[in-house]
Structure formats: C-alpha cells, structure tokens
Enzyme design. Sequence first.
Site, PDB file in Angstrom:
ATOM      1  N   GLU A   1       2.130  -6.175 -16.711  1.00  0.00           N
ATOM      2  CA  GLU A   1       2.364  -5.017 -17.581  1.00  0.00           C
ATOM      3  C   GLU A   1       3.153  -3.905 -16.882  1.00  0.00           C
ATOM      4  OE1 GLU A   1       1.151  -4.393 -21.101  1.00  0.00           O
ATOM      5  OE2 GLU A   1       2.920  -3.241 -20.546  1.00  0.00           O
TER       6      GLU A   1
ATOM      7  N   PHE B   1       0.855  -1.186   0.000  1.00  0.00           N
ATOM      8  CA  PHE B   1       0.000   0.000   0.000  1.00  0.00           C
ATOM      9  C   PHE B   1       0.891   1.235   0.000  1.00  0.00           C
ATOM     10  CE2 PHE B   1      -3.999   2.127   1.845  1.00  0.00           C
ATOM     11  CZ  PHE B   1      -4.694   1.970   0.647  1.00  0.00           C
TER      12      PHE B   1
ATOM     13  N   GLY C   1       6.258   1.368 -16.704  1.00  0.00           N
ATOM     14  CA  GLY C   1       5.088   1.970 -16.055  1.00  0.00           C
ATOM     15  C   GLY C   1       3.824   1.975 -16.889  1.00  0.00           C
TER      16      GLY C   1
ATOM     17  N   THR D   1       4.404  -4.987  -3.901  1.00  0.00           N
ATOM     18  CA  THR D   1       5.379  -4.745  -2.833  1.00  0.00           C
ATOM     19  C   THR D   1       6.758  -4.493  -3.467  1.00  0.00           C
ATOM     20  OG1 THR D   1       5.952  -7.071  -2.552  1.00  0.00           O
ATOM     21  CG2 THR D   1       4.059  -6.263  -1.290  1.00  0.00           C
TER      22      THR D   1
ATOM     23  N   LYS E   1      14.435  -5.024 -16.736  1.00  0.00           N
ATOM     24  CA  LYS E   1      13.314  -4.882 -17.664  1.00  0.00           C
ATOM     25  C   LYS E   1      13.622  -5.599 -18.984  1.00  0.00           C
ATOM     26  CE  LYS E   1      11.786  -0.658 -15.451  1.00  0.00           C
ATOM     27  NZ  LYS E   1      12.017   0.787 -15.358  1.00  0.00           N
TER      28      LYS E   1
HETATM   29  N1  LIG Z   1       6.475   3.589  -8.112  1.00  0.00           N
HETATM   30  C1  LIG Z   1       6.483   3.378  -9.423  1.00  0.00           C
HETATM   31  O1  LIG Z   1       6.300   4.296 -10.179  1.00  0.00           O
HETATM   32  C2  LIG Z   1       6.662   1.979  -9.961  1.00  0.00           C
HETATM   33  C3  LIG Z   1       6.638   1.781 -11.357  1.00  0.00           C
HETATM   34  C4  LIG Z   1       6.757   0.484 -11.874  1.00  0.00           C
HETATM   35  C5  LIG Z   1       6.928  -0.574 -11.003  1.00  0.00           C
HETATM   36  N2  LIG Z   1       6.995  -0.359  -9.645  1.00  0.00           N
HETATM   37  C6  LIG Z   1       7.153  -1.507  -8.745  1.00  0.00           C
HETATM   38  O2  LIG Z   1       5.964  -1.656  -7.984  1.00  0.00           O
HETATM   39  C7  LIG Z   1       6.276  -2.123  -6.686  1.00  0.00           C
HETATM   40  C8  LIG Z   1       5.728  -1.167  -5.662  1.00  0.00           C
HETATM   41  O3  LIG Z   1       6.320   0.092  -5.834  1.00  0.00           O
HETATM   42  P1  LIG Z   1       5.964   1.338  -4.906  1.00  0.00           P
HETATM   43  O4  LIG Z   1       6.597   2.514  -5.523  1.00  0.00           O
HETATM   44  O5  LIG Z   1       4.531   1.352  -4.629  1.00  0.00           O
HETATM   45  O6  LIG Z   1       6.771   0.957  -3.579  1.00  0.00           O
HETATM   46  P2  LIG Z   1       6.611   1.613  -2.151  1.00  0.00           P
HETATM   47  O7  LIG Z   1       6.015   2.965  -2.262  1.00  0.00           O
HETATM   48  O8  LIG Z   1       7.887   1.425  -1.451  1.00  0.00           O
HETATM   49  O9  LIG Z   1       5.489   0.694  -1.433  1.00  0.00           O
HETATM   50  C9  LIG Z   1       5.717  -0.631  -1.120  1.00  0.00           C
HETATM   51  C10 LIG Z   1       4.566  -1.140  -0.278  1.00  0.00           C
HETATM   52  O10 LIG Z   1       4.784  -2.518  -0.002  1.00  0.00           O
HETATM   53  C11 LIG Z   1       4.684  -2.725   1.396  1.00  0.00           C
HETATM   54  N3  LIG Z   1       5.525  -3.845   1.795  1.00  0.00           N
HETATM   55  C12 LIG Z   1       6.861  -3.883   1.992  1.00  0.00           C
HETATM   56  N4  LIG Z   1       7.251  -5.120   2.337  1.00  0.00           N
HETATM   57  C13 LIG Z   1       6.128  -5.867   2.384  1.00  0.00           C
HETATM   58  C14 LIG Z   1       5.857  -7.216   2.713  1.00  0.00           C
HETATM   59  N5  LIG Z   1       6.853  -8.032   3.029  1.00  0.00           N
HETATM   60  N6  LIG Z   1       4.593  -7.643   2.643  1.00  0.00           N
HETATM   61  C15 LIG Z   1       3.579  -6.804   2.315  1.00  0.00           C
HETATM   62  N7  LIG Z   1       3.762  -5.524   2.006  1.00  0.00           N
HETATM   63  C16 LIG Z   1       5.025  -5.064   2.034  1.00  0.00           C
HETATM   64  C17 LIG Z   1       5.091  -1.436   2.025  1.00  0.00           C
HETATM   65  O11 LIG Z   1       4.589  -1.395   3.339  1.00  0.00           O
HETATM   66  P3  LIG Z   1       4.701  -0.090   4.272  1.00  0.00           P
HETATM   67  O12 LIG Z   1       3.691   0.871   3.708  1.00  0.00           O
HETATM   68  O13 LIG Z   1       4.284  -0.620   5.611  1.00  0.00           O
HETATM   69  O14 LIG Z   1       6.096   0.359   4.194  1.00  0.00           O
HETATM   70  C18 LIG Z   1       4.431  -0.444   1.069  1.00  0.00           C
HETATM   71  O15 LIG Z   1       3.082  -0.274   1.393  1.00  0.00           O
HETATM   72  C19 LIG Z   1       7.791  -2.279  -6.632  1.00  0.00           C
HETATM   73  O16 LIG Z   1       8.128  -3.624  -6.881  1.00  0.00           O
HETATM   74  C20 LIG Z   1       8.269  -1.379  -7.743  1.00  0.00           C
HETATM   75  O17 LIG Z   1       9.488  -1.816  -8.285  1.00  0.00           O
HETATM   76  C21 LIG Z   1       6.853   0.893  -9.123  1.00  0.00           C
END
Ligand SMILES: NC(=O)c1ccc[n+]([C@@H]2O[C@H](COP(=O)([O-])OP(=O)(O)OC[C@H]3O[C@@H](n4cnc5c(N)ncnc54)[C@H](OP(=O)(O)O)[C@@H]3O)[C@@H](O)[C@H]2O)c1
Lengths: 162, 329
Positions: B136, B9, B141, B83, B212
Amino acid sequence: MKLEMRDQPGQLVAALQPISAVGGNIIAVIHQRETSTAAEVLDVQIVLELPEGRLEKLLELLREQGVSVVRIGEERLLYECTLIVIGHLMHTDLSDTVDRIDRTGSAEVTELSLAMPAISSPSSARIIIRSTTRAEMKKAIRLLREVAEQKDLLIIEPLEDG
Amino acid sequence: MIRIALLGFGSVGRGIARAILAKDLNITVTGLADSRGGIIDAGGIDLLAALDRKGNGGPCGSPGVSPADVVAKADYDVLVEVTPTNVETAEPALGHIRGALRRRKHVVTSNKGPIALAYPELRALAEANGVLLNYEATVCGAIPLIHAIREGLAGNTISRLYGVFNGTCNYILTRMAEDSLTYEQALAEARELGYAEADPTYDVEGIDAAIKLVILANTVLDMQTTLDDVERTGITLLTPDALRLAEDQDCTIRLIGEIIPEAGVLRVSPRIVAKAHPLVVEGTLNAVTVETDLAGDLTFIGKGAGSTETASAVIGDLLYIHDRYVQGS
Ligand SMILES: NC(=O)c1ccc[n+]([C@@H]2O[C@H](COP(=O)([O-])OP(=O)(O)OC[C@H]3O[C@@H](n4cnc5c(N)ncnc54)[C@H](OP(=O)(O)O)[C@@H]3O)[C@@H](O)[C@H]2O)c1
C-alpha cells in the site's frame, strides 16, 4: 449551429421532437430579449449539434410542426480547447505553428496570448483551438503534438480531454 | 501478536518504530537491519534503544548481522521491507523479499522497485507459499488507494484513473503559481524544506509518478506494463508565464499521472486544470480520481509522503494480514 425562433406558446416543445428525430443534440436553449426591436419580442435560441447533412430534413420537420425558424446561425466551431505552449516560439516560427492547425480546415486557432520573456529565454503562449467535432479536435491536438516535437516545444494540454 | 522483521531504519522504518512505541498495536519487532548492521532477538527488540543509537549517528545494530541474516534467520511472521527504491534492478530488496516469501513469511513493503519490476513473479511466489505480499505504501503514502481499489471497489470497472502522484512537483508548482517563482527558485525552496532530494531528477522528470502508474496498472488494473510504456514529461521547463496564462483563465498547472486502461494509455505530463477541480491540492499533498462504472467518480486526497504517514500505510497492511492470517494470541 444555432436556430432562432419566436417565443410563442408551444413552439419550443414542438421544436424538440424533430431535433431528436434527425439525431441532433441540444447543447443549450437561450431566451434572448432583442433590444433592437421597438416591440419587446422574446426570441429563443437553440444551440445544437447536427449530424452532417440533416439540416434540410430538420427544417422540413419543423415547418410541419408549425415552428417558425427566424434565423439559422452556422456556428460551426463548437469545440474549444485551451492549451499552453512553452519554448522558443518566435525562433521556431509561431505563425507557421498556427497555420498548420488552421490549414486542416476543420480546426483553427482562434486566440493566442503570448507572454514575452527576457531575451533568449523560452516564451510561453496560451492558444485556443476551436473545431467542428470532437474527433477533429483530437486530430488538431495530435497535429500540434507532432509540430511541438519537431520544434522542441512543450505542450500543456487540459486535463479534461484525456 | 504479530512479529515483524524490519529492513531499513530511515524515515519510514523509524516512523513505524515510533508508532509501535506510541500505540498499543500488538506488533513486536524480532529482527532489524539498516545498511550498517542488524539485530535478531526473538524476545523483541528494544526499539527505543535502537532509535537512540540511530539518533546518535550509529548503526541500529551490530555490524556482524546483515540484512540477509535477518531475512533468513530471524523468527517473524511478516518481513517489512522499507529500504531505498532502486528502479533499475530493485536490489537488494528484491532478493530479500524473495527470501522471505520462500520461508513462507508475508511481506509488506513501501519500496516501489520490486513491485514495479517484478510483481507477477513475487505474487506467484507468495501464492505458492500461501502468504501475502502487500505494498500500500508504494503509491501515494498515506492514501489507502490500493486497498480502496482492491477491496472497496471490487466489482467495478475502472475507465480512467488520474491525479497528483508526486508531492515534490506539486509543491514546486503550487509555489510557482502563488508567488510567480521561477522553477529554479521553487525547487531551491523545496530542497531547503526537505521536500526535494539533492538530485531531484527522479521527482521532477516524472519518473516517480510514472513508477506509481506502473504499479497501479500491473497490480490492480490488470495491465502488463513497464516504465518504458509511460509517456512522460516532467516540470523542469515550466515558466512562471505559463502558470500566469493558466491563472488568467481560473486554471493552474499540475503534474498529472493518468491511466486509461482500455486505451492502454499511461502518461505523466503537466496539464491545465481548473482551480476549482478537486485534484488541485496545495503543497505536498497527493490526490487521485478514480472513474468507475458502478461507484461513479471518487477522489482521494491525503499526504503522499512523510515518516508517520507512510508508516500508517505499512501498519494498515500489517494489521490486515494479522486479521486474516496470523495465528496466535
Ligand atoms: N519517505 C517517504 O515518505 C516514503 C513514502 C512512500 C514510499 N517510500 C519508500 O520507502 C522506502 C524507504 O524510504 P525512507 O524515506 O525511509 O528512506 P531512507 O530514509 O533513505 O531510509 C532508508 C533506510 O534503508 C537502509 N538501507 C539502505 N540500504 C540498505 C540495504 N542494502 N539493506 C538494508 N537496509 C538498507 C538505510 O540504512 P542507513 O540508515 O544505514 O542509511 C536506511 O535506514 C523507499 O523505498 C521509499 O521510496 C518513502
């Protein structure tokens, strides 16, 4: 290489068939006004690639077609590639780096622009390599990569020649 | 209606929640977990309240409910796994994805780890259980690159695929070229704007772009590769001089990821690119060119990251699954 001929009616068309007959590849056709001559004569230049050893045959065919070749320019180094090199270029003997390419005989560094940075920080240079064939260019770039590895230089290659 | 369990989240997870709240997408969240707690509610979780709790620095649910509980016990059609990426083990995401597939639940993820490390196994597991695994959002993104290659370009042979896969590097290089900043200055600026992590290694050394490429190679290009197969050079050694030398020739420098399937080439490296080239995009944008036999060359440009933008790719996958597989109203 470059072929130059008089721009008389029919000459260009007559020249094209023999070129393809010997497996040549036309890169450009340039009309050129010779400013040096008093009479305004138009010359045509054909820039082409020829397989090794076909020049004699081509000239013979052109003669048969009645095409008069004015000049043959041996512009060997047709392929050009621009690269950027970053690292301690002077400390790692830049002229040796250039020499290693030139010594291949089929590719050479024809331009080098060096940006001099503050003392002891890495410098950057843009080099242009020319070669006779695409394969030779690939070889030259491979060689440059090897040298870069030995001398801990970063080579930035162009996108096109993947 | 489609029922989802949401793991994670953070930026992406909350982006999905906000889109569900803002639009009539017909998606209900029945399970939710972050690193500190979770909720299971078959009647539908109150997302607004969960966002509020998160906004106030709390966990999204109760500490007694773990992500594994959500995977195993919640009542859902699709597990949405968003996550953090772990490129060494892919855990704990990998275990959660396996758990959901074994329960015959579809999986949608934005997490690169499990897809880069274990795609063949996960795909087989999904097939054996008659469900889909969509990912996807793992590559570029918001750009629907995987769908475009899978569906839109089905029947084409791809001879080369190359482009800008990392927005952080693209931002740094754009700024170095624009204002003759040093690498360190541009990186500091990217950090301030939230485009770069405190530890930027993963982005600036080209690891993110390389992962990627591995995902694309293994999942849509019929190759079998690992991260070690990618020839990789980052941008940390680039100088303002180098960018100026490129500029003198109407070119610039971009970090380019490239795959040539037939030659088995995968590489990430800074390259000289003409400024007029369609891949020369500004700021944090991503851009990818695909060279094909039937369709010719196609270039996709769009946002490679961001909360809403990445949520878009996840939601696209969810609705794709819904249209084909999920029964009910
Ligand atoms: N952000 C982007 O633009 C983007 C784009 C493409 C792909 N991604 C990918 O999408 C994923 C999420 O990215 P994000 O930017 O949303 O990351 P983020 O903001 O760091 O959020 C990660 C979330 O996962 C939770 N988490 C961490 N460890 C966990 C566990 N063991 N079990 C359950 N939940 C857990 C965290 O909990 P807490 O809230 O308690 O810390 C947080 O809510 C990543 O793999 C990233 O590489 C991101």
